[in-house]
Design a protein around this motif. Structure first.
Motif, mmCIF file in Angstrom:
data_model
loop_
_atom_site.group_PDB
_atom_site.id
_atom_site.type_symbol
_atom_site.label_atom_id
_atom_site.label_comp_id
_atom_site.label_asym_id
_atom_site.label_seq_id
_atom_site.Cartn_x
_atom_site.Cartn_y
_atom_site.Cartn_z
ATOM 1 N N UNK A 30 0.845 -1.200 0.000
ATOM 2 C CA UNK A 30 0.000 0.000 0.000
ATOM 3 C C UNK A 30 0.876 1.244 0.000
ATOM 4 N N UNK A 31 0.839 2.071 -1.026
ATOM 5 C CA UNK A 31 1.636 3.308 -1.022
ATOM 6 C C UNK A 31 1.157 4.233 0.099
ATOM 7 N N UNK A 32 2.096 4.887 0.766
ATOM 8 C CA UNK A 32 1.743 5.669 1.946
ATOM 9 C C UNK A 32 2.853 6.669 2.257
ATOM 10 N N UNK A 33 2.588 7.561 3.204
ATOM 11 C CA UNK A 33 3.617 8.468 3.719
ATOM 12 C C UNK A 33 3.807 8.192 5.204
ATOM 13 N N UNK A 41 10.958 -0.298 1.958
ATOM 14 C CA UNK A 41 10.566 -1.702 1.978
ATOM 15 C C UNK A 41 9.133 -1.890 2.451
ATOM 16 N N UNK A 42 8.589 -0.884 3.134
ATOM 17 C CA UNK A 42 7.230 -0.972 3.658
ATOM 18 C C UNK A 42 6.225 -0.165 2.834
ATOM 19 N N UNK A 43 6.633 0.241 1.648
ATOM 20 C CA UNK A 43 5.699 0.919 0.760
ATOM 21 C C UNK A 43 5.567 2.409 0.982
ATOM 22 N N UNK A 44 6.403 2.985 1.812
ATOM 23 C CA UNK A 44 6.332 4.423 2.055
ATOM 24 C C UNK A 44 6.984 5.173 0.906
ATOM 25 N N UNK A 45 6.255 6.109 0.334
ATOM 26 C CA UNK A 45 6.788 6.902 -0.779
ATOM 27 C C UNK A 45 7.416 8.220 -0.296
ATOM 28 N N UNK A 46 7.076 8.599 0.934
ATOM 29 C CA UNK A 46 7.582 9.862 1.476
ATOM 30 C C UNK A 46 7.742 9.707 2.986
ATOM 31 N N UNK A 58 -14.390 12.343 11.682
ATOM 32 C CA UNK A 58 -13.933 13.068 10.501
ATOM 33 C C UNK A 58 -12.529 13.614 10.613
ATOM 34 N N UNK A 59 -11.766 13.150 11.610
ATOM 35 C CA UNK A 59 -10.391 13.626 11.768
ATOM 36 C C UNK A 59 -9.499 13.077 10.657
ATOM 37 N N UNK A 60 -8.524 13.884 10.244
ATOM 38 C CA UNK A 60 -7.526 13.451 9.274
ATOM 39 C C UNK A 60 -6.413 12.723 10.022
ATOM 40 N N UNK A 61 -6.138 11.490 9.618
ATOM 41 C CA UNK A 61 -5.210 10.641 10.350
ATOM 42 C C UNK A 61 -4.041 10.231 9.462
ATOM 43 N N UNK A 62 -2.834 10.307 10.016
ATOM 44 C CA UNK A 62 -1.652 9.742 9.382
ATOM 45 C C UNK A 62 -1.003 8.805 10.398
ATOM 46 N N UNK A 63 -0.985 7.512 10.099
ATOM 47 C CA UNK A 63 -0.386 6.555 11.025
ATOM 48 C C UNK A 63 1.126 6.685 11.018
ATOM 49 N N UNK A 64 1.734 6.520 12.201
ATOM 50 C CA UNK A 64 3.185 6.608 12.315
ATOM 51 C C UNK A 64 3.712 5.607 13.313
ATOM 52 N N UNK A 65 5.018 5.324 13.233
ATOM 53 C CA UNK A 65 5.644 4.330 14.103
ATOM 54 C C UNK A 65 6.336 4.955 15.308
ATOM 55 N N UNK A 66 6.635 6.258 15.252
ATOM 56 C CA UNK A 66 7.211 7.005 16.378
ATOM 57 C C UNK A 66 8.647 6.569 16.658
ATOM 58 N N UNK A 67 8.843 5.522 17.458
ATOM 59 C CA UNK A 67 10.178 5.073 17.866
ATOM 60 C C UNK A 67 10.264 3.551 17.773
ATOM 61 N N UNK A 68 10.420 3.002 16.573
ATOM 62 C CA UNK A 68 10.483 1.541 16.428
ATOM 63 C C UNK A 68 11.573 0.893 17.273
ATOM 64 N N UNK A 69 12.661 1.624 17.515
ATOM 65 C CA UNK A 69 13.762 1.071 18.301
ATOM 66 C C UNK A 69 13.295 0.614 19.671
ATOM 67 N N UNK A 110 -4.829 10.006 3.344
ATOM 68 C CA UNK A 110 -4.757 11.071 4.347
ATOM 69 C C UNK A 110 -3.307 11.376 4.709
ATOM 70 N N UNK A 111 -2.488 10.334 4.804
ATOM 71 C CA UNK A 111 -1.078 10.558 5.143
ATOM 72 C C UNK A 111 -0.365 11.335 4.043
ATOM 73 N N UNK A 112 -0.699 11.044 2.799
ATOM 74 C CA UNK A 112 -0.078 11.760 1.683
ATOM 75 C C UNK A 112 -0.521 13.218 1.665
ATOM 76 N N UNK A 113 -1.806 13.444 1.822
ATOM 77 C CA UNK A 113 -2.335 14.816 1.776
ATOM 78 C C UNK A 113 -1.811 15.664 2.931
ATOM 79 N N UNK A 114 -1.567 15.039 4.088
ATOM 80 C CA UNK A 114 -1.077 15.786 5.257
ATOM 81 C C UNK A 114 0.419 16.025 5.205
#
Length: 344
Positions: free
Chosen positions: A13-16, A95-100, A279-290, A320-324
């Protein structure tokens, strides 16, 4: 390849990715390599049972989290270390499909080893530009001030960030405010965010994870954010949640962080559905994978497995992640088209 009745791969899935901290992006293997390289001893929690058991909802728990984070940061000592972290973050996101990717860094933490704030930031930006070319995932940089430092230090960072502002990969695209949101007075950082905003940078402070909706409301009032890091606890106030929705401010929701730090006990308690329904705009993130042990795809998998989101809804999250993001317009256009292809 998925069959007609199988869910599509969230990896394809392409994503940011808009919420990833520099030190926290490290692979655990890289951290251990850097510790060996510099002759440093890591805490047992970073050597044995990884990821460590954490909590951030009380002072003792946050102290343990911060101690581990500081131990990891202390292993980053030279230019090669800095470049390796940026490059591997880009490789892992690609590797996880992130374009940005927008990676967040406070140059203050590394400047003593690298000759000052400016050369430190320039190393990160130079490697971000090169890694973007090599991986195909564009990397922008968010310069973040720390709540633990004086607001005047934040102004210095904001001016430095503006000098390197731009839209292309390898540029500074935003200005943030991180660390324990229970520390410092948010309003006192307003001038730094004014400097950054007038210089064309996105305003992307943290709020609303360790503290409740009042922190989100105060951040909206004083820092005029384009996005808020976390913001999940805005659901505890209908009024504040509606403010977030009406303002169009995107929330960088990091479910793995929320659970690891004890904000919510289980993944299905993260209020993702409530935010989406409002109706909130959401962008999922990993924060601190370490320290949290999960990267970006795991957040999308949790949205599917723990919250029952359909492929169509996952595609909406990716859009939503791309637009934000602060990705260049051509990257946004191309990625949104590719998301449509994935969804269809």
């Amino acid at each position: 390849m998925s069959g007609p009745d199988e869910p599509r791969s969230t990896t394809t899935l392409p994503k940011a990715h808009l919420h990833l901290h520099f030190t926290g992006s490290m692979r655990i293997s890289t951290l251990r390599d850097l510790a060996d390289k510099h002759g440093l001893r890591l805490p047992e929690a970073l050597l044995a049972a990884w990821p460590p058991h954490l909590s951030g909802m009380d002072e003792r728990g946050w102290f343990r989290f911060q101690r581990l984070y500081d131990a990891a940061r202390a292993c980053v000592r030279d230019e090669d270390d800095m470049r390796r972290i940026v490059r591997e973050a880009a490789e892992d996101d690609a590797a996880e499909g992130s374009r940005w990717l927008e990676i967040q860094v406070d140059p203050t933490s590394y400047a003593p080893h690298l000759g000052g704030l400016t050369p430190t930031l320039e190393i990160v930006l130079d490697e971000a530009e090169q890694a973007s070319k090599d991986t195909g995932t564009g990397v922008g940089v968010v310069v973040a001030a720390s709540r633990l430092r004086h607001p005047l230090d934040a102004r210095v960072l904001a001016r430095l960030a503006v000098k390197h502002a731009g839209e292309a990969p390898g540029s500074v695209v935003g200005f943030g405010l991180s660390n324990d949101e229970r520390r410092g007075i948010t309003e006192e950082f307003g001038k730094a965010f004014d400097i950054a905003r007038h210089g064309g940078l996105a305003s992307v402070p943290h709020a609303g994870e360790l503290l409740g909706p009042a922190a989100v409301s105060g951040t909206l009032d004083s820092l005029a954010p384009d996005r808020i890091g976390h913001g999940v606890r805005s659901v505890e106030s209908d009024v504040v949640l509606q403010r977030v929705v009406d303002s169009g401010v995107a929330l960088e929701v990091c479910p793995g962080s929320n659970v690891a730090l004890g904000v919510y006990r289980e993944p299905d308690e993260v209020p993702l559905e409530r935010l989406l329904d409002a109706g909130a705009q959401i962008a999922l993130g990993a924060d601190d994978p370490l320290l949290f042990g999960s990267r970006l795809v795991a957040q999308y998998d949790s949205a599917r497995d723990d919250h029952g989101l359909s492929d169509r809804q996952l595609a909406d999250l990716a859009r939503s992640s791309i637009r934000a993001s602060r990705a260049p317009s051509d990257v946004k256009k191309r990625t949104l088209a590719d998301i449509d292809d994935w969804a269809s």
